[in-house]
Write an enzyme that holds these catalytic residues in place. Structure first.
Site, PDB file in Angstrom:
ATOM      1  N   ARG A   1     -11.895   4.592  -4.572  1.00 44.50           N
ATOM      2  CA  ARG A   1     -11.806   3.198  -5.025  1.00 44.50           C
ATOM      3  C   ARG A   1     -13.162   2.506  -4.883  1.00 44.50           C
ATOM      4  O   ARG A   1     -13.870   2.672  -3.901  1.00 44.50           O
ATOM      5  CB  ARG A   1     -10.771   2.441  -4.192  1.00 44.50           C
ATOM      6  CG  ARG A   1     -10.764   0.946  -4.497  1.00 44.50           C
ATOM      7  CD  ARG A   1      -9.586   0.213  -3.923  1.00 44.50           C
ATOM      8  NE  ARG A   1      -9.356   0.492  -2.529  1.00 44.50           N
ATOM      9  CZ  ARG A   1      -8.249   0.150  -1.885  1.00 44.50           C
ATOM     10  NH1 ARG A   1      -7.281  -0.457  -2.534  1.00 44.50           N
ATOM     11  NH2 ARG A   1      -8.115   0.427  -0.618  1.00 44.50           N
TER      12      ARG A   1
ATOM     13  N   LYS B   1      -0.301  -0.923  -4.651  1.00 44.34           N
ATOM     14  CA  LYS B   1       0.331  -2.250  -4.548  1.00 44.34           C
ATOM     15  C   LYS B   1      -0.481  -3.289  -5.341  1.00 44.34           C
ATOM     16  O   LYS B   1       0.066  -4.027  -6.147  1.00 44.34           O
ATOM     17  CB  LYS B   1       0.445  -2.693  -3.070  1.00 44.34           C
ATOM     18  CG  LYS B   1       1.262  -1.737  -2.210  1.00 44.34           C
ATOM     19  CD  LYS B   1       1.388  -2.208  -0.785  1.00 44.34           C
ATOM     20  CE  LYS B   1       0.085  -2.224  -0.002  1.00 44.34           C
ATOM     21  NZ  LYS B   1      -0.544  -0.899   0.182  1.00 44.34           N
TER      22      LYS B   1
ATOM     23  N   ARG C   1      -5.537   4.220   9.112  1.00 43.12           N
ATOM     24  CA  ARG C   1      -4.652   3.291   8.381  1.00 43.12           C
ATOM     25  C   ARG C   1      -3.296   3.934   8.113  1.00 43.12           C
ATOM     26  O   ARG C   1      -2.257   3.279   8.192  1.00 43.12           O
ATOM     27  CB  ARG C   1      -5.316   2.862   7.069  1.00 43.12           C
ATOM     28  CG  ARG C   1      -6.444   1.878   7.288  1.00 43.12           C
ATOM     29  CD  ARG C   1      -7.336   1.744   6.067  1.00 43.12           C
ATOM     30  NE  ARG C   1      -6.674   1.161   4.925  1.00 43.12           N
ATOM     31  CZ  ARG C   1      -7.209   1.138   3.702  1.00 43.12           C
ATOM     32  NH1 ARG C   1      -8.398   1.687   3.491  1.00 43.12           N
ATOM     33  NH2 ARG C   1      -6.569   0.582   2.704  1.00 43.12           N
TER      34      ARG C   1
HETATM   35  P1  AP5 Z   1      -4.692  -0.160  -5.035  1.00 41.65           P
HETATM   36  O1  AP5 Z   1      -3.795  -0.747  -6.070  1.00 41.65           O
HETATM   37  O2  AP5 Z   1      -5.916  -0.911  -4.674  1.00 41.65           O
HETATM   38  O3  AP5 Z   1      -3.820   0.257  -3.750  1.00 41.65           O
HETATM   39  P2  AP5 Z   1      -3.155  -0.638  -2.615  1.00 41.65           P
HETATM   40  O4  AP5 Z   1      -1.790  -0.093  -2.347  1.00 41.65           O
HETATM   41  O5  AP5 Z   1      -3.257  -2.089  -2.963  1.00 41.65           O
HETATM   42  O6  AP5 Z   1      -4.101  -0.193  -1.426  1.00 41.65           O
HETATM   43  P3  AP5 Z   1      -4.834  -0.992  -0.272  1.00 41.65           P
HETATM   44  O7  AP5 Z   1      -5.774   0.001   0.339  1.00 41.65           O
HETATM   45  O8  AP5 Z   1      -5.447  -2.272  -0.738  1.00 41.65           O
HETATM   46  O9  AP5 Z   1      -3.640  -1.276   0.663  1.00 41.65           O
HETATM   47  P4  AP5 Z   1      -3.688  -1.513   2.147  1.00 41.65           P
HETATM   48  O10 AP5 Z   1      -2.280  -1.945   2.329  1.00 41.65           O
HETATM   49  O11 AP5 Z   1      -4.138  -0.414   3.009  1.00 41.65           O
HETATM   50  O12 AP5 Z   1      -4.852  -2.596   2.313  1.00 41.65           O
HETATM   51  P5  AP5 Z   1      -4.836  -4.181   2.429  1.00 41.65           P
HETATM   52  O13 AP5 Z   1      -5.943  -4.686   1.604  1.00 41.65           O
HETATM   53  O14 AP5 Z   1      -3.467  -4.733   2.226  1.00 41.65           O
HETATM   54  O15 AP5 Z   1      -5.093   1.313  -5.538  1.00 41.65           O
HETATM   55  C1  AP5 Z   1      -5.998   2.113  -4.787  1.00 41.65           C
HETATM   56  C2  AP5 Z   1      -6.884   2.901  -5.773  1.00 41.65           C
HETATM   57  O16 AP5 Z   1      -6.078   3.821  -6.516  1.00 41.65           O
HETATM   58  C3  AP5 Z   1      -7.603   2.030  -6.818  1.00 41.65           C
HETATM   59  O17 AP5 Z   1      -8.867   2.570  -7.051  1.00 41.65           O
HETATM   60  C4  AP5 Z   1      -6.715   2.142  -8.060  1.00 41.65           C
HETATM   61  O18 AP5 Z   1      -7.469   2.025  -9.252  1.00 41.65           O
HETATM   62  C5  AP5 Z   1      -6.115   3.537  -7.910  1.00 41.65           C
HETATM   63  N1  AP5 Z   1      -4.726   3.620  -8.353  1.00 41.65           N
HETATM   64  C6  AP5 Z   1      -3.733   2.736  -8.053  1.00 41.65           C
HETATM   65  N2  AP5 Z   1      -2.568   3.167  -8.579  1.00 41.65           N
HETATM   66  C7  AP5 Z   1      -2.835   4.346  -9.194  1.00 41.65           C
HETATM   67  C8  AP5 Z   1      -2.025   5.280  -9.912  1.00 41.65           C
HETATM   68  N3  AP5 Z   1      -0.696   5.101 -10.071  1.00 41.65           N
HETATM   69  N4  AP5 Z   1      -2.618   6.391 -10.397  1.00 41.65           N
HETATM   70  C9  AP5 Z   1      -3.937   6.606 -10.220  1.00 41.65           C
HETATM   71  N5  AP5 Z   1      -4.759   5.759  -9.567  1.00 41.65           N
HETATM   72  C10 AP5 Z   1      -4.218   4.629  -9.056  1.00 41.65           C
HETATM   73  O19 AP5 Z   1      -5.158  -4.381   3.999  1.00 41.65           O
HETATM   74  C11 AP5 Z   1      -6.431  -4.072   4.521  1.00 41.65           C
HETATM   75  C12 AP5 Z   1      -6.420  -4.353   6.031  1.00 41.65           C
HETATM   76  O20 AP5 Z   1      -6.145  -5.761   6.270  1.00 41.65           O
HETATM   77  C13 AP5 Z   1      -5.329  -3.603   6.840  1.00 41.65           C
HETATM   78  O21 AP5 Z   1      -5.730  -2.306   7.207  1.00 41.65           O
HETATM   79  C14 AP5 Z   1      -5.170  -4.539   8.056  1.00 41.65           C
HETATM   80  O22 AP5 Z   1      -6.214  -4.378   8.973  1.00 41.65           O
HETATM   81  C15 AP5 Z   1      -5.323  -5.937   7.427  1.00 41.65           C
HETATM   82  N6  AP5 Z   1      -4.001  -6.478   7.013  1.00 41.65           N
HETATM   83  C16 AP5 Z   1      -3.599  -6.747   5.732  1.00 41.65           C
HETATM   84  N7  AP5 Z   1      -2.334  -7.207   5.715  1.00 41.65           N
HETATM   85  C17 AP5 Z   1      -1.934  -7.244   7.010  1.00 41.65           C
HETATM   86  C18 AP5 Z   1      -0.696  -7.603   7.626  1.00 41.65           C
HETATM   87  N8  AP5 Z   1       0.363  -8.041   6.916  1.00 41.65           N
HETATM   88  N9  AP5 Z   1      -0.630  -7.507   8.971  1.00 41.65           N
HETATM   89  C19 AP5 Z   1      -1.686  -7.076   9.719  1.00 41.65           C
HETATM   90  N10 AP5 Z   1      -2.875  -6.698   9.186  1.00 41.65           N
HETATM   91  C20 AP5 Z   1      -2.995  -6.792   7.832  1.00 41.65           C
END
Ligand code: AP5
Length: 216
Positions: free
Chosen positions: A126, A13, A170
């Protein structure tokens, strides 16, 4: 354009949002990034969110909804892409209410679909820059110098929630609380499902093809 980007942890994302804002004139609003910023600044909100985030649970809806709706309402009058929000059906309902109040609507919901084994490899590999938030991967997206941010020379870190144990938690949270959000949107909105197992550029091409249709 107003976009919601859904997908499991590690679906890409954040990576795709960077491509989107690089091409289209819009704001990237990532709930995870905003929470991490609060934690880095030691705010009350950041302190409240910490234990939920580190154990792979969702931060309570009340905290998140207020935080995100405030950002959306204060956003400049360009489009936005929401990354990580909404993540529960209740959050989606509250977002809809806020958009109705401000006379706005979502144009597209994109669901990045990715397999569990791919998620595990992406998340555990990552590395992030604690200063500018740039994201790397130890195999897929290496920095020029091992373990160091290309932009500011700061030592890269592994997010505390990027360990194999927390990823399992997660993912469980994702299946229980966020998959129903996709069904919620499918009932009324334009949901575009994209195979996100492919490499980042291929995913970007498919995504841009969908967004270009909307722009025209
Ligand atoms: P990346 O693009 O960073 O993936 P992402 O989908 O953004 O993953 P996140 O882990 O950030 O998502 P998440 O939803 O779990 O965490 P968030 O920060 O929102 O890619 C990941 C890796 O893969 C990178 O190294 C990248 O280079 C690589 N990559 C990407 N695409 C690729 C491809 N196509 N091919 C190869 N490699 C690739 O949330 C964290 C925490 O915050 C949650 O657990 C929760 O506790 C809290 N939180 C956040 N939002 C909320 C909400 N709305 N409600 C309640 N709690 C929340």
């Amino acid at each position: 354009m107003r976009i919601v980007l859904l997908g499991a942890p590690g679906a890409g994302k954040g990576t795709q949002c960077k491509y989107i804002v690089g091409k289209y004139d819009m704001l990237h609003l990532s709930s995870g990034d905003i929470l991490r910023q609060h934690r880095a600044e030691g705010t009350e909100l950041g302190k409240k969110a910490q234990s939920f985030m580190d154990s792979g649970k969702l931060v309570p809806d009340g905290i998140i909804v207020e935080m995100m709706i405030d950002r959306i309402n204060k956003a400049p009058k360009i489009g936005f892409v929401l990354d990580g929000f909404p993540r529960t059906v209740n959050q989606a309902v509250e977002l809809d209410k806020a958009l109705v109040l401000s006379g706005k609507k979502l144009d597209i919901i994109v669901n990045l679909k990715v397999d569990e084994d791919v998620v595990l490899k992406r998340i555990t590999g990552r590395r992030s820059c604690p200063k500018c938030g740039a994201v790397y991967h130890i195999v897929n997206l290496k920095p020029k110098v091992d373990g160091v941010c290309d932009r500011d020379g700061v030592k890269l870190i592994q997010r505390p929630d990027d360990t194999a144990e927390v990823v399992v938690s997660r993912l469980k949270t994702y299946y229980q609380q966020t998959v129903p959000v996709v069904d919620y949107y499918k009932a009324e909105n334009n949901v575009c499902e994209i195979d996100a197992n492919k490499d980042a550029e291929e995913v970007q091409e498919t995504l841009f093809a969908e967004l270009d249709v909307l722009v025209k």
